[in-house]
Every structure is written in structure tokens, then in C-alpha cells.
Design an enzyme around this catalytic site. Structure first.
Site, PDB file in Angstrom:
ATOM      1  N   CYS A 382     -67.375 -44.666   6.838  1.00  0.00           N
ATOM      2  CA  CYS A 382     -68.075 -43.983   7.923  1.00  0.00           C
ATOM      3  C   CYS A 382     -69.573 -44.318   7.897  1.00  0.00           C
ATOM      4  O   CYS A 382     -69.934 -45.422   8.270  1.00  0.00           O
ATOM      5  CB  CYS A 382     -67.799 -42.477   7.889  1.00  0.00           C
ATOM      6  SG  CYS A 382     -67.966 -41.754   9.518  1.00  0.00           S
ATOM      7  N   HIS A 508     -62.025 -42.196   8.053  1.00  0.00           N
ATOM      8  CA  HIS A 508     -61.978 -41.676   6.680  1.00  0.00           C
ATOM      9  C   HIS A 508     -60.597 -41.903   6.062  1.00  0.00           C
ATOM     10  O   HIS A 508     -59.751 -41.008   6.092  1.00  0.00           O
ATOM     11  CB  HIS A 508     -62.301 -40.182   6.674  1.00  0.00           C
ATOM     12  CG  HIS A 508     -63.714 -39.884   7.011  1.00  0.00           C
ATOM     13  ND1 HIS A 508     -64.696 -39.747   6.057  1.00  0.00           N
ATOM     14  CD2 HIS A 508     -64.331 -39.719   8.199  1.00  0.00           C
ATOM     15  CE1 HIS A 508     -65.848 -39.501   6.650  1.00  0.00           C
ATOM     16  NE2 HIS A 508     -65.648 -39.480   7.952  1.00  0.00           N
ATOM     17  N   GLU A 510     -59.740 -41.935   3.059  1.00  0.00           N
ATOM     18  CA  GLU A 510     -59.497 -41.080   1.893  1.00  0.00           C
ATOM     19  C   GLU A 510     -58.680 -39.844   2.248  1.00  0.00           C
ATOM     20  O   GLU A 510     -57.974 -39.284   1.403  1.00  0.00           O
ATOM     21  CB  GLU A 510     -60.828 -40.687   1.228  1.00  0.00           C
ATOM     22  CG  GLU A 510     -61.716 -39.693   1.991  1.00  0.00           C
ATOM     23  CD  GLU A 510     -62.611 -40.325   3.057  1.00  0.00           C
ATOM     24  OE1 GLU A 510     -62.337 -41.463   3.470  1.00  0.00           O
ATOM     25  OE2 GLU A 510     -63.589 -39.670   3.490  1.00  0.00           O
TER      26      GLU A 510
HETATM   27  N1  GLN Z   1     -73.659 -39.674  10.547  1.00  0.00           N
HETATM   28  C1  GLN Z   1     -72.720 -40.651  11.004  1.00  0.00           C
HETATM   29  C2  GLN Z   1     -72.162 -40.320  12.381  1.00  0.00           C
HETATM   30  O1  GLN Z   1     -72.183 -39.182  12.781  1.00  0.00           O
HETATM   31  C3  GLN Z   1     -71.611 -40.858   9.993  1.00  0.00           C
HETATM   32  C4  GLN Z   1     -70.734 -39.651   9.805  1.00  0.00           C
HETATM   33  C5  GLN Z   1     -69.876 -39.703   8.569  1.00  0.00           C
HETATM   34  O2  GLN Z   1     -70.151 -40.440   7.630  1.00  0.00           O
HETATM   35  N2  GLN Z   1     -68.839 -38.880   8.529  1.00  0.00           N
HETATM   36  O3  GLN Z   1     -71.669 -41.183  13.036  1.00  0.00           O
END
Ligand code: GLN
Length: 548
Positions: A382, A508, A510
Site C-alpha cells: 500500500c 493488503h 497480508e
Molecule cells: N496513505 C495511503 C493512501 O491513503 C496509503 C494507505 C495505506 O497504506 N493503507 O492511499
């Protein structure tokens, strides 16, 4: 057969591991052929944990349906191999929110709206919603907090009522408590347990089974004493000793007969537990063939719970590769191009973690650069993926001043930018791109190879994305786009060529790694980490053998 409900409460102190006990019991019941789900009732007033600081709450676990939930749901999914949803996590905030909405609509027909019956009814409807779906033989209900807390009272009362609503024989009350060892007296003490049972019994939810956390084995005399004072049979005093790995707990509970007691009391039709695959998994964790170290770079690293699912997914990936993955926790605030070699120069893999806000970003970028240049296996998740894109743009594609508009709204090259539908959003709660989305894997990439399939579904939680206006420019300079969301043409995976393993994912992974199905990207990442580490060892050995 009517659905059975198991209420799990905790006493004496928090952090006894109620979530793990629930997940372990759930695992045992699933292994005995039952259909089980677990619901977490959280006594805080936030509607969900999505707006909470990771230091406060730990990881926010996202389900397929896009609910932002408590991290215990991650344990439920990992242990049971089930899918949870919004229904599996209820907070006091949610309950009150719904009740107040109903009141505004006039649904209470002029009645005074009160904790009992309106709040307790609302809580019960959430529990029954799962139980009456026809999908489960058993619903385990984990009640957050510790018995005696003011906030937990409506939940305990709702469960007390439910025992009669669905019939006593269809419910069971399990209480998790602590039996501390007093070094000065040289003995285990049962008094805190007695008090805790007394408190919960006064609320009308007397325990049928006690699970006693302890550092030392409970001998027969202490079990007898607890049974006698707490109104349970001696077989219903279950010892839960500290385990090295949470994955051992189902096996320990099996030995203690927790599942047998539950099955007998609820009169459940159950076969013998088949835990062979689980045992093999635990053995792989306990006796790994090798050891490797990765750097986990993030800004909440003092609080490991903020990265719970990543830690577990690395354990799963390690087990599949017969290696133990040690995590070196790197606070991204403190690293830079000067000290990066000293900090992570000796690791065999770098994982840059998810996150929000600009604190620690430059540190994360120096970790990405170091992994890219030194050809150390790299996994960006992410925000970690977004950092990989920024680093590539700045240092490989000549886009000086490239950044994310999350950190610099006026940057020259906004390679990471707001998703169009996020721009106007004002409210913070539940408004990100959340939950399951399709991703199509392209070309003959590392990701395509790891997944072994073309269409995948992964869970998201973000507002920003790779900017499509700059996508071609980045690709022209060698950035590989390995996965696309076909519906909205969003970049979901990036890779680099001429590197042993460099993968960044906008989602994600994970959150979907379980004991039975370790996530393919984590398995493949750890595989490349192990190969890297083996190579390093070999070249080190050769160097040592060289005459000086
Ligand atoms: N801050 C980033 C976004 O909102 C990444 C978010 C995250 O890592 N879950 O896109």
C-alpha cells in the site's frame, strides 16, 4: 439442530488473549466438522476502529465487504480459514448509532429509548443476525473488555437475556481469567479468579467453563480449589499456559479437552478432531530449517500490533519455505541515505509497510532505494508500493520532485494522487476505497507466477493511487505494471525487472493469508529472501576460505 452460542468473557486483566482462545476453540470445532463463526463485540464508542490511531488500536483489519474491524477478526480468519464481514464486529458506537437513527425515524413509537431494552435488543439482534443466518452450527461471541468495566455491562446483560431467548441448552458461557504466580509466596493464586467469577455471576452470566491463563501448570489441587469456589466441575477448569507461538494454542486446548467439554455441554454432533495439517504447520514454525532476517520499515514499529497481519503472513510464508523470518523493526523516522547501510545493510529482505501521512516518508524512500540498488528482495504494501513508485520516478525516471499529493499537494510530478472519487470526501470514517476488488495480472511477471492464476481478489484500504496521467512515462522508463483493476483501470501491482524480487502492491495481501492458505506473494517473497540469504552465506563462506 439449532445454532449454539458460546459467550466468551475475560476477567482480572486485559491482554489475556481472549481473541486467540476464541480462534483456537473455533479451530478445534471446525476440525471436528462443525460450521463456526466468531463475532467480536467491542465496548468502545467509535463506530469502527477505522479512524483510530494505530498506537491506540493496532491494525485495522479490513474484510471482503469493506468493513474496518478489530484485529481479532484477523485471528479468526487465519485460524478458521473463514471469511468474516461487517456482521462479525459490533461496537458500542455502531449500536448507539443505529438505535439513535431508529429513534429519529420514529421507530420506537414514542417510547422512552433506554439501555435496557433498546440497546440490549440491538446488541442481541446483531448476535442473532449471524446465528439465524442458517450458515453456522456455532457462533462464538467474544465480548471485548474486562468483566467489571462499565462499558461492558450492556453486552453482558444482552448475553444473559439471550441465554433465555434461545434456550439455556443452546448457550455456553466461557470465562477467561488469570491465575498469577506470586513469587514471594512461591505459589499460584486463585483469588483474582474467584473475584472475577463472582463479578460476572452477579450479572447473571455464570461461567460453565473457566480458561485459566497461567505461567505454570495448574495441579489437581489448585484446579479443585478453583472448581469448588467458582461453581464449575473440575474438568471445566482449563489451563492455558503461555505458549511460544499463538499457533500452538489450539493444540494445547485440545490436550486440555476444551473442545470436548464444549461439545458435551452443548450436545453437538462432532467427529474426532483432524489436526494433522495444523500440527505439521506448528512443527515447521517450531523447528525451522533455516533463519532469515527482513527489515520491516514503518512508522508505528514500537507497536507491533499495528502490523499484526503482516507479522502473521511472514510466519506463514516462513513455514512454507522452512525458514524462520526474523523481523528487524525499523523506525522510518530515523533512517536516511547516510545511515541506511548501517541499519539494514545485512538483511535479506525489505518490507515497506502501509501507513498514512508524511512522517517518515523520506526514510521509507531511502529503504526502497537501498533495496532496489542492492538487489535485496523488496515488498511494498500500500503506502510501501506508493513509496516504491515515488522512488522510481525520482531516481530512475528523472522525474525530479515526484511525490504523492498526500504529502505535497503542489509537487511537480504527482505520481501518486487522489483517486478521483476521493477528492471531494470530507468525512473520515469508512470513506476510503475499502474491501475486495478484482485485479487482473498481466504478462509474465513475478506476481503472475506467484499467484498461478490471472484474476485475483484482494482487499484495499487507501485514498490514493498511481496517477494514470504519468503511468506511461513511468512504464517507458521500465516500471512494470503487473496488475490492473479492470473496472476502473487502476494500477494494483508494480514490479521491477533485473531485480531478484521487487514487488509493490496497492492492496493488503497480508489480510488474506491463513494457516491453511498462506498468501502466495508472502510465500514467494520469503522464498526470494531465503535464496538471497543462502547466496550471501555461501559467498561469505567462500570469502572465509580464501587464503589471506
Ligand atoms: N496513505 C495511503 C493512501 O491513503 C496509503 C494507505 C495505506 O497504506 N493503507 O492511499
Amino acid at each position: 439442530m439449532s445454532t449454539k452460542y458460546i459467550f466468551v468473557t475475560g476477567g482480572v486483566t486485559s491482554s489475556l488473549g481472549k481473541g486467540i482462545i476464541c480462534a483456537s476453540l473455533g479451530r478445534l470445532l471446525v476440525s471436528r466438522g462443525l460450521r463456526v463463526t466468531i463475532q467480536k463485540l467491542d465496548p468502545y464508542i467509535n463506530v469502527d476502529p477505522g479512524t483510530m490511531n494505530p498506537y491506540e488500536h493496532g491494525e485495522v483489519y479490513v474484510t471482503d465487504d469493506g468493513a474496518e474491524t478489530d484485529l481479532d477478526l484477523g485471528h479468526y480468519e487465519r485460524f478458521l480459514g473463514i471469511q468474516t464481514s461487517q456482521q462479525n464486529n459490533v461496537t458500542t458506537g455502531r449500536v448507539y448509532f443505529d438505535v439513535i437513527m431508529k429513534e429519529r425515524k420514529g421507530e420506537y413509537l414514542g417510547k422512552t429509548v433506554q439501555v435496557i431494552p433498546h440497546i440490549t435488543d440491538e446488541i442481541k439482534s446483531h448476535v442473532l443476525g449471524l446465528g439465524q443466518s442458517g450458515k453456522y452450527d456455532v457462533v462464538i461471541v467474544e465480548i471485548g473488555g474486562t468483566v467489571g468495566d462499565i462499558e461492558s455491562l450492556p453486552y453482558i446483560e444482552a448475553m444473559r437475556q439471550l441465554r433465555y431467548d434461545v434456550g439455556r441448552k443452546n448457550t455456553l458461557s466461557i470465562h477467561l481469567t488469570l491465575v498469577p504466580y506470586l513469587a514471594a509466596a512461591g505459589e499460584l493464586k486463585t483469588k483474582p479468579t474467584q473475584h472475577s467469577v463472582k463479578t460476572i455471576s452477579e450479572s447473571g452470566l455464570s461461567p460453565d467453563i473457566l480458561v485459566c491463563r497461567s505461567e505454570y501448570q495448574l495441579d489437581t489441587s489448585i484446579r479443585r480449589k478453583i472448581a469448588q469456589f467458582c461453581n464449575v466441575e473440575i474438568q471445566d477448569v482449563i489451563a492455558s499456559l503461555d505458549a511460544k507461538s499463538i499457533y500452538e494454542v489450539p493444540l494445547l486446548m485440545l490436550e486440555e479437552g476444551l473442545d470436548s467439554r464444549v461439545i458435551e455441554k452443548l450436545n453437538l454432533p462432532a467427529k474426532n478432531a483432524d489436526l494433522e495439517a495444523w500440527r505439521q504447520f506448528v512443527n515447521k514454525i517450531k523447528y525451522p530449517g533455516s533463519e532469515t532476517t527482513i527489515a520491516l520499515v514503518g512508522k508505528y514499529v514500537e507497536h507491533h500490533d499495528a502490523y499484526k497481519s503482516i507479522v502473521e503472513a511472514l510466519i506463514h510464508g516462513g513455514a512454507m519455505n522452512d525458514t524462520k523470518v526474523h523481523i528487524r523493526w525499523i523506525q522510518s523516522d530515523y533512517i536516511n541515505s547516510e545511515n541506511i547501510q548501517k541499519t539494514i545493510g545485512d538483511v535479506s529482505g525489505v518490507l515497506v509497510a502501509p501507513g498514512f501521512g508524511d512522517r517518515g516518508i523520506e526514510g521509507k524512500l531511502s529503504a526502497v532505494k537501498f533495496a532496489r540498488e542492492n538487489k535485496i528482495p523488496f515488498f511494498g504494501i500500500c503506502l510501501g508500493m506508493q513509496c516504491a513508485v515515488i522512488e522510481f520516478a525520482r531516481n530512475c525516471a528523472g522525474l525530479e520532485g515526484a511525490n504523492s499529493t498526500e504529502f505535497d499537494i503542489t509537487c511537480t510530478y504527482p505520481v501518486i494522487d487522489y483517486m478521483p472519487d476521493q477528492r471531494m470526501i470530507q468525512e473520515k470514517g469508512g470513506t476510503m476505497r475499502l474491501g475486495k476488488y478484482e485485479c487482473k495480472l498481466t504478462g509474465s511477471t513475478k506476481s503472475r507466477h506467484a499467484y498461478g492464476t490471472e484474476i485475483i481478489y484482494e482487499r484495499h484500504r487507501h485514498r490514493f493511487e498511481l496517477n494514470n496521467d504519468l503511468r506511461q512515462e513511468l512504464m517507458d522508463q521500465g516500471l512494470v505494471i503487473a496488475g490492473i483493476n479492470p473496472e476502473r483501470d487502476l494500477v494494483e501491482i508494480i514490479e521491477l525487472e533485473n531485480h531478484p524480487w521487487f514487488v509493490g502492491v496497492q492492496f493488503h495481501p497480508e489480510l488474506k493469508s491463513t494457516v491453511a492458505n498462506p498468501h502466495p506473494l508472502f510465500v514467494d517473497f520469503v522464498k526470494s529472501v531465503k535464496t538471497f540469504s543462502d547466496k550471501k552465506k555461501k559467498s561469505g563462506d567462500i570469502q572465509q576460505q580464501q587464503p589471506v
